[in-house]
Design a protein around this motif. Structure first.
Motif, PDB file in Angstrom:
ATOM      1  N   ASP A   8     -33.204 -33.057 -14.223  1.00 32.17           N
ATOM      2  CA  ASP A   8     -32.552 -31.815 -14.654  1.00 32.17           C
ATOM      3  C   ASP A   8     -33.567 -30.696 -14.844  1.00 32.17           C
ATOM      4  O   ASP A   8     -33.271 -29.655 -15.406  1.00 32.17           O
ATOM      5  N   ARG A   9     -34.797 -30.959 -14.367  1.00 32.71           N
ATOM      6  CA  ARG A   9     -35.888 -29.967 -14.361  1.00 32.71           C
ATOM      7  C   ARG A   9     -36.398 -29.638 -15.755  1.00 32.71           C
ATOM      8  O   ARG A   9     -37.121 -28.660 -15.943  1.00 32.71           O
ATOM      9  N   GLN A  10     -36.007 -30.449 -16.688  1.00 35.10           N
ATOM     10  CA  GLN A  10     -36.416 -30.169 -18.055  1.00 35.10           C
ATOM     11  C   GLN A  10     -37.411 -31.196 -18.560  1.00 35.10           C
ATOM     12  O   GLN A  10     -37.420 -32.340 -18.118  1.00 35.10           O
ATOM     13  N   SER A  26     -44.278 -31.694 -11.186  1.00 33.06           N
ATOM     14  CA  SER A  26     -42.920 -31.705 -10.671  1.00 33.06           C
ATOM     15  C   SER A  26     -42.921 -31.620  -9.160  1.00 33.06           C
ATOM     16  O   SER A  26     -43.923 -31.263  -8.528  1.00 33.06           O
ATOM     17  N   ARG A  55     -38.322 -25.602 -20.651  1.00 30.14           N
ATOM     18  CA  ARG A  55     -37.733 -25.260 -19.356  1.00 30.14           C
ATOM     19  C   ARG A  55     -38.722 -24.439 -18.552  1.00 30.14           C
ATOM     20  O   ARG A  55     -39.468 -23.653 -19.110  1.00 30.14           O
ATOM     21  N   GLY A  56     -38.653 -24.637 -17.277  1.00 32.35           N
ATOM     22  CA  GLY A  56     -39.565 -23.846 -16.455  1.00 32.35           C
ATOM     23  C   GLY A  56     -39.737 -24.450 -15.077  1.00 32.35           C
ATOM     24  O   GLY A  56     -39.836 -23.736 -14.091  1.00 32.35           O
ATOM     25  N   HIS A  57     -39.749 -25.763 -14.998  1.00 32.45           N
ATOM     26  CA  HIS A  57     -39.902 -26.372 -13.675  1.00 32.45           C
ATOM     27  C   HIS A  57     -38.690 -26.040 -12.821  1.00 32.45           C
ATOM     28  O   HIS A  57     -37.569 -25.920 -13.324  1.00 32.45           O
ATOM     29  N   LYS A  68     -38.329 -32.773 -22.191  1.00 34.26           N
ATOM     30  CA  LYS A  68     -37.784 -32.828 -23.546  1.00 34.26           C
ATOM     31  C   LYS A  68     -38.772 -33.501 -24.486  1.00 34.26           C
ATOM     32  O   LYS A  68     -39.476 -34.435 -24.113  1.00 34.26           O
ATOM     33  N   THR A  95     -36.597 -28.532 -25.882  1.00 34.90           N
ATOM     34  CA  THR A  95     -36.580 -28.653 -24.430  1.00 34.90           C
ATOM     35  C   THR A  95     -37.526 -27.604 -23.853  1.00 34.90           C
ATOM     36  O   THR A  95     -37.526 -26.460 -24.298  1.00 34.90           O
ATOM     37  N   HIS A 127     -30.870 -35.658 -21.498  1.00 42.96           N
ATOM     38  CA  HIS A 127     -31.086 -35.177 -20.129  1.00 42.96           C
ATOM     39  C   HIS A 127     -29.785 -35.267 -19.366  1.00 42.96           C
ATOM     40  O   HIS A 127     -28.985 -36.182 -19.575  1.00 42.96           O
TER      41      HIS A 127
END
Lengths: 1220, 293
Positions: A225-227, A267, A245-247, A229, A243, A203
């Motif tokens: 980091d909006r990820q 989130s 991703r989307g948030h 994992k 990972t 991260h």
């Protein structure tokens, strides 16, 4: 997402589900911890001892404990039962982020901004380990659900996995813990109990959350980091897998779903996201307008999640758990996992039918919502939310219980809901236009119809009818008549359950159950605080339903009650007697046996089935205060009476039910003034004067008693009362009674005795008792009062009573059936029922008028609306779609072409009638006869069997012909349509391919006749027997059998029957020729040489023996007797035979000579009845094979009466198998 | 034939009861309020056709006067045709005359009646001349029946397809489907049975439906069930010619005596196909004897 519960509060930072109860703890930014019951939707408790935000909270999995940690650096352990904080664990030097109990050890793990993770023993209340290593705030730490691991996440951008195995070894006993306490200080910051196993780096910003997979060696983490994992680990290392991703903002919390292969994260971007854990792709996103999400919790046992946000929290499910199902008779079709399954109630057999989803297809919210089954087509319609609402149509293959895993190519379409409405018809809702498309099984649109209300779901409502649901009402719409059949205002209806006879419907909403008739006339409404889940009708018209935690019943009048409680929700599919069949959330069928006594009893009461009520009272133990209260409340005190022992309750019930005798008994038992008084009042109401008197007497209520005596005319008793009053020194009472009695002397005496001399004087003088008056006047002296002037006094005499002695006409009270006790119930019950019914009818009559009026109004309103809607549609060109669908031309088209009708049309030539086809195809006489080609049939018979005499066959020809057509009345007043009846029909016959004609004669009938013929022979009805046998012989040429072996049987039958016909003809002939004893003996003798059944042979021998013996042909008789004895006859026959044998042995001679030599084999001529000995010439009948002397050649056979003796013939053809 | 999706169809029930043979019910329930003038005429036609189906020809003849609308006049013609075999010729010539009249010759009911009459005359060519173009469900249904009688199920199927395209769920469409299914036989018979079964579940049982079901059963070789259905029909109407005729056939197949039903039929309907068929069979038998002697 299905929100189950929502709260509004301060920001929610911590959440934890209770593992067993429907509870959730929410810790708030304000420092309060709330305990909610999310099922009932109530706040159970609040715990407010932390200062500042509480970020971590966790329930213990078995003890009534929970732990919390807050910004006050404190970890508190609470007992929620006693509502007390048990103790506080101190040690952290900064905010505490999370706290968690260990699943078996008495440990708590906590994560803090002081960059440490601590493990505490909550029994010894000490810190047993400090895990150091993170170099920024530790945002989260949690135990592995099984192994000795801890995972933590920190703003230092790492996730760490800690091995606490050594810690576990050291703490086998609490004593060890205490010992270690001293060591701890030295170990602090250098502890070796827990060591970092892996540091997961990847991260780019601080990590907010990390959690273990419940079973696999996986970790999921979420960071600023909006990820999100995904990490995997093994014994030696751990690595990043992927990972997500989307948030759009910091990920607050992320977890694996407890049961499904998905990851859920939330989130600060105000969204909750659901990810496929295998494919690592986003599946769904739920957003909130304003609230950032801070925390997630997963229920350890059931399919529930919770998320905390800025203004409260939500408890939700990702997916519906209700299995889609449809019931049809004894079968249940339901969807489970990827399959359509079938369950048979009677056998409880469960089987997989067809797969409906391919393996590995994303399943979230794609599962079937509803299922509709058509028994005639054996097809199912499955509706789901796929593509915003769509349906799939599957035809279940005939050999349905196949294990094949090939997914059928279902017919599909979009639509809000789809249901079967008739054979080969289903309706699909088009929400946008509020129309339904009626389709056939080929998925072709057959018809379109606009609905009378804006509809968002349709349900089946009987053949051709739909129940349309909108937000606030439902209507039943007849698609053919385009009429609204009924309408009802309802809360949002979720499920519709029709009774077995389709007369009643239950409309289930979230918290309401509405029972209505098939025309949607409201019958009752029930409100439930707990969510209503499912229901089904039992055979008696009781609606059985479930809420989240109860099975309940609802009687037709709206009375409801609990049958039993439930641990987990179930979905009732069928009720059969005492058994409830249901599906649970795992899609398993269960049969639950319930005690139906209570509602059956109440139903019987309601329906006035008093005989049932009585037998139930006698046979079951359904007593209890609740039942008594119910009975009393429902106006059945007299029934309740039978349950009660307590005299006071009995008395009350008896009074309520007007049962005076029971009341008297109870009152006597209790013997208190209060009860007597009330008894008196009730008895008076009913007019039971005797009891009134008794009650007054018991309470010594003399005033009432005397008035009662007055009006009932019991003057003697009244005067007795007067005496009593005198004895009791009750002057007023005495006077009253005297007044009632009209006894002036007495009155004067009383007044005098009481010292009211003036009054006594006046009374005496007014009533003309001058002696007394004078005496009193002297006593009064100057005080003689003056008498009123100008008035004529009259004596008030007691009125003569209307009825004297005995009771008044009694008020009719609800008595009768139960009055006589439990034994003699039935008769009275019937009477009562009748009378009650009359009352009911009147009431209903009035109701109906009302309802009708309302309905009419409503329907008109709806129609007006509907018309309005249609007009709108027209204007907007809303029918455009319809044209695109290639629907058939409208009415106008044929009309237009009608004008030009004669010009182009050429009448087709007539086709070939089926009978022609038959006569062309067949070479069987019977089939030709059935086709009406009698000449062909005759020719065939002539050729095959040499038949020339057809007269005996005439009726059969005609019957065969008549029986080959049925008559269909088609269009009114037009000529009837004759239809050829074919033989050997089966479902798989192709249309337009003609089978052979159905024949009215078959082989089995002939066998039956044979049996009757035997019977008639046995019982000596020889003419009848002959008729039957001949009829067989005459029918066989017109019998058709299928197989070769049957052909042989037919031929065999001809021979058997021929023997009998010949034999019987001879026997009948013998009986005619009485004057010729020789011929008689001969015929009797020949008869014994026909091939007969043993019993018949015995009869033949017996008669031949008798005939010969009588004619003194002892030797011949001896022969028959011997033959008879060989057949082992019944004793009576045997006895005679033995006597004849004895007699013959003495004198073995014949007096007359017969043309009969039993030693020489012979056949008998069928016409002349003479023996044709072996070696002599003969001719035979080509059909029945009877033999004849040569001179008979060319004549008609004397046995079968059909064929020409000695004619050429090819033999019997009676089966198509012979022809092929 | 009201268009799709328009207002309520007031005559729906009346039509259904008529098509399904509940004639007395149709007559009894014909008082329907708020009918448009066209609907009222159609209603009257249905009522008088019901009377005709019940055999009350004279009532129809005397009730319909000169002033009545063309469709009713046509219905009257049918009553006249059926009532007196002697005057058939004059009735037929009136029919032909009316059909030739361009102002009324196109009337659907008139054509329907003409078709029915020519069908009785077994002049299918003449019948189809007036009916083949269809235009109403009744006409198409009649066409289906004519083609079935002509043993041209291919043509019947075409007519049926028109009906299905217009309204597959219409009672007449369903009935015509069942008729055709019965005519083509084989696996289709089962479907016909299901259609009648549907009707018997949805509407009160009528002789017509019971008979139709029984015919299906007989076609499927199930004579026992057919018999019980027919006896049920006989209970409803002891004189129904089709019930009696089918009972004759059914009795023959189950091996019972059929003579009583046949005599009843001969007495009440001497003109019935079965009666004629039996007597022609007798002649036929004698002729066959001659030919083979």
């Amino acid at each position: 997402m299905l929100t189950k519960f929502e709260t509004k509060s301060n920001r929610v930072k911590g959440l934890t589900f209770h593992p067993k109860r429907p509870w959730i703890l929410a810790s708030l930014h304000s420092g309060v911890i709330q305990l909610w019951d999310y099922r009932m939707g109530t706040l159970i408790d609040r715990f407010d001892e932390h200062e500042g935000p509480v970020r971590g909270v966790h329930f213990h999995n078995s003890q009534p404990l929970f732990v919390s940690g807050g910004d006050d650096y404190k970890i508190k352990v609470w007992n929620h039962k006693t509502h007390r904080c048990l103790f506080t664990l101190l040690g952290h030097l900064d905010y505490i982020r999370t706290v968690q109990f260990h699943h078996e050890n008495p440990w708590i793990v906590s994560a803090s901004d002081d960059q440490t993770i601590r493990i505490w023993n909550w029994q010894s209340r000490t810190c047993i380990s400090v895990l150091t290593g993170h170099n920024h705030y530790v945002m989260c730490a949690s135990f592995h659900p099984k192994e000795d691991l801890v995972v933590s996440a920190s703003l230092d951008q790492t996730v760490r996995v800690w091995d606490i195995g050594s810690l576990k070894k050291k703490t086998v006993s609490p004593a060890d813990d205490l010992m270690r306490f001293t060591q701890m200080n030295s170990d602090l910051f250098g502890g070796v109990d827990a060591i970092v196993k892996y540091v997961l780096e990847g991260h780019d910003r601080g990590v907010n959350w990390a959690s273990f997979h419940p079973t696999l060696p996986l970790i999921v983490s979420g960071a600023d980091d909006r990820q999100v994992k995904l990490w995997r680990m093994n014994e030696t290392k751990a690595w990043e897998v992927d990972t997500l991703r989307g948030h759009m903002n910091n990920v607050s919390s992320v977890m694996f779903h407890a049961k499904q292969d998905i990851i859920v994260s939330n989130s600060e971007d105000k969204s909750i996201r659901v990810w496929d854990a295998t494919k690592r792709t986003g599946i769904q996103t739920f957003r909130r307008e304003h609230d950032r999400f801070w925390i997630l919790a997963v229920h350890p046992e059931i399919n529930l999640l919770a998320a905390g946000h800025d203004n409260g929290m939500i408890v939700f499910k990702l997916e519906r758990e209700r299995p889609a199902f449809a019931v049809s008779g004894d079968s249940l079709f339901y969807a489970k996992d990827r399959f359509l399954r079938y369950y048979e109630y009677s056998t409880q057999k469960d089987a997989q039918v067809i797969p409906i989803r391919r393996p590995g297809t994303p399943s979230l919210n794609q599962s079937p919502r509803t299922l509709s089954y058509s028994p005639t087509e054996n097809a199912v319609l499955i509706c789901s939310d796929v593509d915003g609402g769509s349906y799939e149509l599957y035809i279940i293959p005939k050999d349905s219980v196949g294990r094949s895993d090939v997914v059928q190519d279902a017919k599909r379409g979009t639509g809000g809901s789809a249901v079967f409405i008739a054979r080969n018809r289903f309706a699909v809702l088009e929400k946008s236009t509020s129309q339904v498309l009626v389709k056939n099984l080929k998925n072709e649109v057959v018809k379109k119809s606009s609905l009378p209300i804006p509809t968002d779901a349709i349900f089946y409502a009987g053949t051709g009818n739909l129940l349309c649901r909108s937000e606030d009402k439902v209507v039943i719409f007849d698609l053919q008549q385009r009429l609204v059949l009924g309408e009802l205002q309802t809360p949002f209806v979720r499920y519709v359950v029709w009774s077995n006879d389709m007369e009643n419907v239950a409309l289930l909403s979230k918290h309401t159950i509405i029972i209505a008739s098939k025309k949607l006339v409201l019958q009752c409404t029930l409100h439930e605080t707990i969510r209503v889940k499912s229901g089904a009708w039992d055979d008696n018209g009781v609606f059985i339903y479930t809420t989240l935690n109860h099975i309940k019943y609802c009687l037709p009048n709206g009375d409801s009650g609990i049958i039993r409680t439930l641990d987990v929700p179930i979905y009732i599919t069928k009720v059969s007697g005492n058994t409830i069949f249901c599906l649970d959330r795992d899609g398993k069928n269960r049969a639950i046996t319930i005690n139906a006594t209570e509602y059956i009893f109440k139903l019987a009461l309601l329906r006035k089935r008093y005989d049932h009520v009585m037998s139930m009272i006698k046979n079951s133990q359904l007593c209890g205060q609740a039942m008594i209260a119910y009975l009393q409340q429902k106006g059945f005190p007299e029934v309740a009476l039978h349950f009660v022992e307590d005299e006071r309750v009995r008395f009350n019930l008896a009074l309520e039910s007007g049962n005076i005798s029971v009341a008297v008994a109870s009152a006597t038992e209790i013997n208190e003034k209060e009860q007597w008084y009330r008894l008196g009042v009730e008895a008076l109401r009913q007019g039971n004067a005797g009891i009134v008197e008794f009650a007054y007497q018991q309470t010594k209520n003399f005033e009432r008693l005397s008035f009662l005596y007055l009006i009932t005319g019991k003057l003697d008793k009244l005067s007795k009362l007067m005496k009593i009053a005198e004895v009791k020194n009750n002057v007023m009472g005495q006077f009253h009674n005297a007044l009632y009695l009209g006894d002036v002397k007495e009155r004067v005496k009383i007044l005098e005795n009481a010292g009211h001399l003036p009054l006594a004087y006046i009374t005496a003088s007014v009533h003309g008792l001058t002696d007394t008056a004078e005496r009193l006047a002297t006593e009064l002296g100057d005080n003689v009062p003056s008498l009123p002037e100008g008035k004529t006094p009259s004596l008030l005499m007691p009125p003569s009573p209307v009825m004297c002695g005995g009771d008044w006409p009694l008020l009719r009270v609800m008595k009768g059936i139960f009055e006589g006790g439990l034994e003699s119930a039935a008769r009275g019950g019937a009477v009562d029922e009748d009378e009650e019914d009359v009352g009911g009818d009147w009431g209903e009559g009035l109701d109906m008028v009302d309802v009708d009026g309302m309905e009419n109004r409503d329907i008109e309103a709806i129609l007006a609306e509907a018309e309005g809607a249609e007009e709108d549609n027209d204007e907007e060109g809303g029918w455009g779609e319809l044209e695109g669908l290639d629907l058939p031309p409208e009415l106008d088209t044929p009309k237009a072409s009608a004008n030009a009708r004669s010009s182009v049309f050429v009448t087709p030539t007539q086709g070939m009638p089926v009978s022609h086809i038959w006569s062309q195809k067949s070479s069987l006489a019977a089939e030709q006869a059935a086709a009406g080609s009698f000449d062909t049939a005759m020719r065939l018979l002539n050729r095959q069997l040499g038949i020339k005499n057809f007269a005996p066959l005439k009726s059969m020809f005609i019957d065969l012909f008549s029986g080959s057509q049925s008559y269909l009345r088609a269009f009114s007043s037009s000529p009837v349509v004759p239809l050829a009846i074919e033989r050997g029909w089966s479902e798989s016959n192709s249309p337009n391919v003609r089978g052979p004609p159905a024949l009215v004669y078959d082989f089995s009938q002939q066998e039956e006749k044979l049996k009757s013929g035997y019977k008639a022979t046995t019982s000596g009805k020889l003419t009848e027997a002959l008729r039957l046998f001949l009829s067989i012989l005459h029918t066989i040429p017109l019998v058709v059998v299928e197989s070769r072996s049957e052909v042989d049987e037919v031929k065999e039958l001809v021979i058997i029957v021929k023997e009998y016909v010949l034999g019987l003809k001879m026997e009948l002939k013998r009986r005619e020729t009485k004057d010729d004893p020789v011929r008689q003996q001969e015929l009797a003798a020949y008869f014994t040489h026909c091939n007969l059944q043993l019993p018949h042979l015995r009869l033949a021998l017996f008669s031949a023996m008798g005939v010969c013996y009588k004619s003194k042909n002892l030797a011949t008789a001896y022969n028959f007797a011997k033959r008879l004895l060989e057949t082992n006859p019944v004793e009576s026959q045997a006895k005679t035979a033995r006597q004849i044998v004895q007699a013959a042995e003495r004198n073995m001679t014949d007096t007359t000579e017969l043309n009969y030599d039993f030693r020489n084999p012979f056949v008998i001529c069928g016409s002349t009845y003479v023996p044709i000995y072996r070696g002599q010439k003969d001719v035979s009948c080509p059909y029945c094979t009877a033999r004849f002397v040569p001179s008979q050649e060319g004549n008609i056979c004397g046995v079968c009466d059909l064929a020409v003796i000695g004619a050429d013939a090819s033999g019997l053809i009676c089966s198509p198998s012979q022809v092929r | 034939m009201a268009g799709m999706g328009s207002g309520p169809d007031h005559l729906f029930n009346l039509r259904n009861t008529f098509y399904l043979g509940a004639y007395q019910t149709a007559i009894n329930n014909s008082e329907i309020p708020n009918l448009s003038p066209e609907d009222a005429v159609e209603r009257d036609c249905l009522v008088f056709r019901s009377y005709i189906a019940l055999g009350s020809y004279q009532l129809v003849i005397s009730e319909i006067d000169e002033a009545a609308a063309t469709p009713l006049q046509a219905v009257k013609l049918l009553a006249m045709y059926l009532s007196s075999p002697d005057n058939k010729e004059s009735t037929i010539s009136s029919v032909k005359e009316w059909l030739a009249d361009s102002t009324i010759g196109n009337n659907a009911i008139l054509r329907l009646i003409a078709g029915t009459i020519f069908m009785h005359e077994e002049d299918y060519n003449e019948a189809l001349k007036h009916t083949h173009a269809g235009g109403t469900m009744d006409l198409h249904a009649l066409n289906v029946q004519i083609f079935i009688k002509m043993h041209r199920s291919d043509y019947a199927e075409k007519q049926l397809r028109v009906m299905q395209q217009y309204d597959e769920d219409h009672t007449l469409t369903q009935l015509a489907t069942a008729w055709l299914n019965l005519a083509v036989g084989g696996s289709k018979i089962q479907e016909a049975y299901l259609i009648f079964q549907d009707f018997s579940e949805r509407y009160p049982m009528t002789c017509l439906v019971l008979n139709s079901k029984a015919v299906c059963c007989m076609q499927m070789g199930n004579f026992d069930e057919a018999e019980s259905l027919l006896l049920e029909a006989l209970n409803k109407d002891a004189k129904d010619p089709e019930t009696l005729a089918n009972l004759v056939v059914c009795s023959l197949h189950v091996g019972k005596s059929s003579s009583r039903y046949l005599s009843q039929l001969k007495l009440s309907h001497p003109e019935h196909v079965l009666v004629k068929r039996v007597s022609s069979a007798e002649d036929n038998f004698e002729r066959a004897l001659q030919s083979i002697a």
